[in-house]
Scaffold this motif. Structure first.
Motif, mmCIF file in Angstrom:
data_model
loop_
_atom_site.group_PDB
_atom_site.id
_atom_site.type_symbol
_atom_site.label_atom_id
_atom_site.label_comp_id
_atom_site.label_asym_id
_atom_site.label_seq_id
_atom_site.Cartn_x
_atom_site.Cartn_y
_atom_site.Cartn_z
ATOM 1 N N ARG A 1 0.848 -1.184 0.000
ATOM 2 C CA ARG A 1 0.000 0.000 0.000
ATOM 3 C C ARG A 1 0.888 1.239 0.000
ATOM 4 O O ARG A 1 1.851 1.327 0.738
ATOM 5 C CB ARG A 1 -0.897 0.014 1.229
ATOM 6 N N LEU A 2 0.539 2.194 -0.852
ATOM 7 C CA LEU A 2 1.252 3.462 -0.970
ATOM 8 C C LEU A 2 0.195 4.552 -0.931
ATOM 9 O O LEU A 2 -0.602 4.674 -1.853
ATOM 10 C CB LEU A 2 2.026 3.478 -2.297
ATOM 11 N N GLN A 3 0.190 5.308 0.173
ATOM 12 C CA GLN A 3 -0.897 6.255 0.374
ATOM 13 C C GLN A 3 -0.349 7.607 0.827
ATOM 14 O O GLN A 3 0.453 7.685 1.749
ATOM 15 C CB GLN A 3 -1.835 5.696 1.445
ATOM 16 N N PRO A 4 -0.779 8.690 0.177
ATOM 17 C CA PRO A 4 -0.331 10.012 0.611
ATOM 18 C C PRO A 4 -0.897 10.369 1.984
ATOM 19 O O PRO A 4 -2.022 10.027 2.309
ATOM 20 C CB PRO A 4 -0.877 10.967 -0.452
ATOM 21 N N GLU A 5 -0.081 11.037 2.787
ATOM 22 C CA GLU A 5 -0.482 11.519 4.111
ATOM 23 C C GLU A 5 -0.211 13.018 4.123
ATOM 24 O O GLU A 5 0.850 13.461 4.555
ATOM 25 C CB GLU A 5 0.334 10.830 5.210
ATOM 26 N N GLY A 6 -1.118 13.785 3.622
ATOM 27 C CA GLY A 6 -0.894 15.223 3.514
ATOM 28 C C GLY A 6 -0.083 15.519 2.267
ATOM 29 O O GLY A 6 0.082 14.686 1.382
ATOM 30 N N GLN A 7 0.466 16.749 2.196
ATOM 31 C CA GLN A 7 1.207 17.148 1.003
ATOM 32 C C GLN A 7 2.676 16.730 1.050
ATOM 33 O O GLN A 7 3.304 16.609 0.009
ATOM 34 C CB GLN A 7 1.124 18.661 0.820
ATOM 35 N N ASP A 8 3.214 16.517 2.240
ATOM 36 C CA ASP A 8 4.640 16.245 2.309
ATOM 37 C C ASP A 8 4.986 14.900 2.949
ATOM 38 O O ASP A 8 6.094 14.687 3.403
ATOM 39 C CB ASP A 8 5.356 17.365 3.063
ATOM 40 N N SER A 9 4.038 13.936 2.955
ATOM 41 C CA SER A 9 4.299 12.617 3.530
ATOM 42 C C SER A 9 3.579 11.536 2.742
ATOM 43 O O SER A 9 2.521 11.784 2.165
ATOM 44 C CB SER A 9 3.834 12.552 4.982
ATOM 45 N N VAL A 10 4.183 10.340 2.769
ATOM 46 C CA VAL A 10 3.599 9.174 2.116
ATOM 47 C C VAL A 10 3.760 7.988 3.053
ATOM 48 O O VAL A 10 4.837 7.767 3.610
ATOM 49 C CB VAL A 10 4.293 8.873 0.767
ATOM 50 N N ALA A 11 2.675 7.225 3.239
ATOM 51 C CA ALA A 11 2.695 6.025 4.077
ATOM 52 C C ALA A 11 2.840 4.796 3.185
ATOM 53 O O ALA A 11 2.187 4.692 2.153
ATOM 54 C CB ALA A 11 1.425 5.930 4.905
ATOM 55 N N LEU A 12 3.715 3.872 3.591
ATOM 56 C CA LEU A 12 3.933 2.636 2.850
ATOM 57 C C LEU A 12 3.693 1.458 3.772
ATOM 58 O O LEU A 12 4.084 1.490 4.933
ATOM 59 C CB LEU A 12 5.392 2.534 2.370
ATOM 60 N N SER A 13 3.071 0.406 3.236
ATOM 61 C CA SER A 13 2.944 -0.864 3.955
ATOM 62 C C SER A 13 3.766 -1.889 3.185
ATOM 63 O O SER A 13 3.611 -2.028 1.976
ATOM 64 C CB SER A 13 1.489 -1.317 4.013
ATOM 65 N N LEU A 14 4.624 -2.587 3.896
ATOM 66 C CA LEU A 14 5.530 -3.541 3.260
ATOM 67 C C LEU A 14 5.264 -4.949 3.766
ATOM 68 O O LEU A 14 4.945 -5.148 4.940
ATOM 69 C CB LEU A 14 6.987 -3.184 3.583
ATOM 70 N N GLU A 15 5.438 -5.926 2.874
ATOM 71 C CA GLU A 15 5.382 -7.335 3.235
ATOM 72 C C GLU A 15 6.444 -8.057 2.441
ATOM 73 O O GLU A 15 6.597 -7.826 1.249
ATOM 74 C CB GLU A 15 4.013 -7.941 2.945
ATOM 75 N N GLN A 16 7.182 -8.938 3.093
ATOM 76 C CA GLN A 16 8.243 -9.730 2.482
ATOM 77 C C GLN A 16 9.214 -8.854 1.701
ATOM 78 O O GLN A 16 9.571 -9.136 0.565
ATOM 79 C CB GLN A 16 7.670 -10.835 1.592
ATOM 80 N N CYS A 17 9.634 -7.781 2.333
ATOM 81 C CA CYS A 17 10.547 -6.829 1.701
ATOM 82 C C CYS A 17 11.984 -7.174 2.085
ATOM 83 O O CYS A 17 12.289 -7.312 3.268
ATOM 84 C CB CYS A 17 10.211 -5.417 2.163
ATOM 85 N N PRO A 18 12.880 -7.297 1.106
ATOM 86 C CA PRO A 18 14.276 -7.553 1.439
ATOM 87 C C PRO A 18 14.864 -6.358 2.203
ATOM 88 O O PRO A 18 14.743 -5.211 1.758
ATOM 89 C CB PRO A 18 14.964 -7.759 0.096
ATOM 90 N N PHE A 19 15.464 -6.632 3.350
ATOM 91 C CA PHE A 19 15.905 -5.577 4.263
ATOM 92 C C PHE A 19 17.038 -4.725 3.683
ATOM 93 O O PHE A 19 16.968 -3.497 3.728
ATOM 94 C CB PHE A 19 16.344 -6.194 5.592
ATOM 95 N N ASP A 20 18.069 -5.348 3.165
ATOM 96 C CA ASP A 20 19.233 -4.586 2.685
ATOM 97 C C ASP A 20 18.876 -3.618 1.554
ATOM 98 O O ASP A 20 19.236 -2.440 1.615
ATOM 99 C CB ASP A 20 20.357 -5.522 2.266
ATOM 100 N N PRO A 21 18.164 -4.059 0.507
ATOM 101 C CA PRO A 21 17.781 -3.087 -0.529
ATOM 102 C C PRO A 21 16.874 -1.973 0.005
ATOM 103 O O PRO A 21 16.957 -0.832 -0.457
ATOM 104 C CB PRO A 21 17.041 -3.930 -1.570
ATOM 105 N N LEU A 22 16.032 -2.293 0.989
ATOM 106 C CA LEU A 22 15.165 -1.277 1.583
ATOM 107 C C LEU A 22 15.996 -0.185 2.244
ATOM 108 O O LEU A 22 15.772 1.009 2.020
ATOM 109 C CB LEU A 22 14.217 -1.916 2.613
ATOM 110 N N ILE A 23 16.972 -0.579 3.038
ATOM 111 C CA ILE A 23 17.818 0.396 3.726
ATOM 112 C C ILE A 23 18.624 1.202 2.717
ATOM 113 O O ILE A 23 18.739 2.428 2.836
ATOM 114 C CB ILE A 23 18.731 -0.309 4.750
ATOM 115 N N ASP A 24 19.178 0.536 1.699
ATOM 116 C CA ASP A 24 19.928 1.256 0.664
ATOM 117 C C ASP A 24 19.035 2.273 -0.045
ATOM 118 O O ASP A 24 19.454 3.402 -0.323
ATOM 119 C CB ASP A 24 20.508 0.274 -0.361
ATOM 120 N N TRP A 25 17.801 1.893 -0.313
ATOM 121 C CA TRP A 25 16.864 2.797 -0.986
ATOM 122 C C TRP A 25 16.529 3.996 -0.099
ATOM 123 O O TRP A 25 16.477 5.133 -0.574
ATOM 124 C CB TRP A 25 15.610 2.023 -1.370
#
Length: 160
Positions: free
Chosen positions: A101-125
């Protein structure tokens, strides 16, 4: 006890006292000196490991300082929205399939829901988003995926 010792001849007494002395010395060695030596060796190994870690951290500290200085926290480009930057960046990082899920939270924020996300690429991103676009993590709640080593699930709130 003295009567029993007096019955022994000189040779038997020497063997008895000599054997007792050898037994006492070997017992002292086995139960005091040897454990002390082993503990000292473990401490020496731990100190060597700490010194190697310290040397490694010292060697990369210059790089860290340089990266901090060169990282520009420039805001996102006005021609692309925050949602678009996050969407395209997640695809480039290879974690887009993990975003449920990728949902805007106001004009300057975005909320993400992650499942089975590889940790290292997430941190690098996330580091790349911060250094190139000025998008930082406002809230993070991650937990390990059961049975999937190196994968996490959770929620992120990213913003400018």
């Amino acid at each position: 006890m003295n009567h029993w010792l007096e019955k022994l001849n000189v040779r038997e007494r020497v063997l008895l006292f000599g054997g007792s002395a050898v037994l006492l010395v070997s017992g002292l060695y086995a139960y005091t000196y040897q454990p002390l030596l082993e503990a000292q060796q473990q401490l020496d190994t731990a100190i060597d490991n700490q010194q190697r870690l310290h040397s490694f951290l010292q060697s990369i500290s210059g790089e860290v300082v340089q990266l901090r200085e060169t990282a520009t926290n420039a805001p996102a480009s006005p021609d692309q929205s925050l949602l678009g930057i996050i969407d395209s960046g997640s695809e480039q990082a290879g974690i887009k399939p993990a975003i449920k899920r990728l949902q805007p939270e106001g004009q300057d924020s975005v909320a993400l829901s992650l499942e089975q996300c590889p940790f290292d690429p997430l941190i690098d991103w996330l580091v790349a988003l911060n250094s190139s676009q000025g998008i930082s993590v406002k809230q993070i709640n991650l937990s390990r995926e059961a049975g999937n080593e190196g994968k996490v699930k959770g929620k992120l709130l990213l913003g400018l």
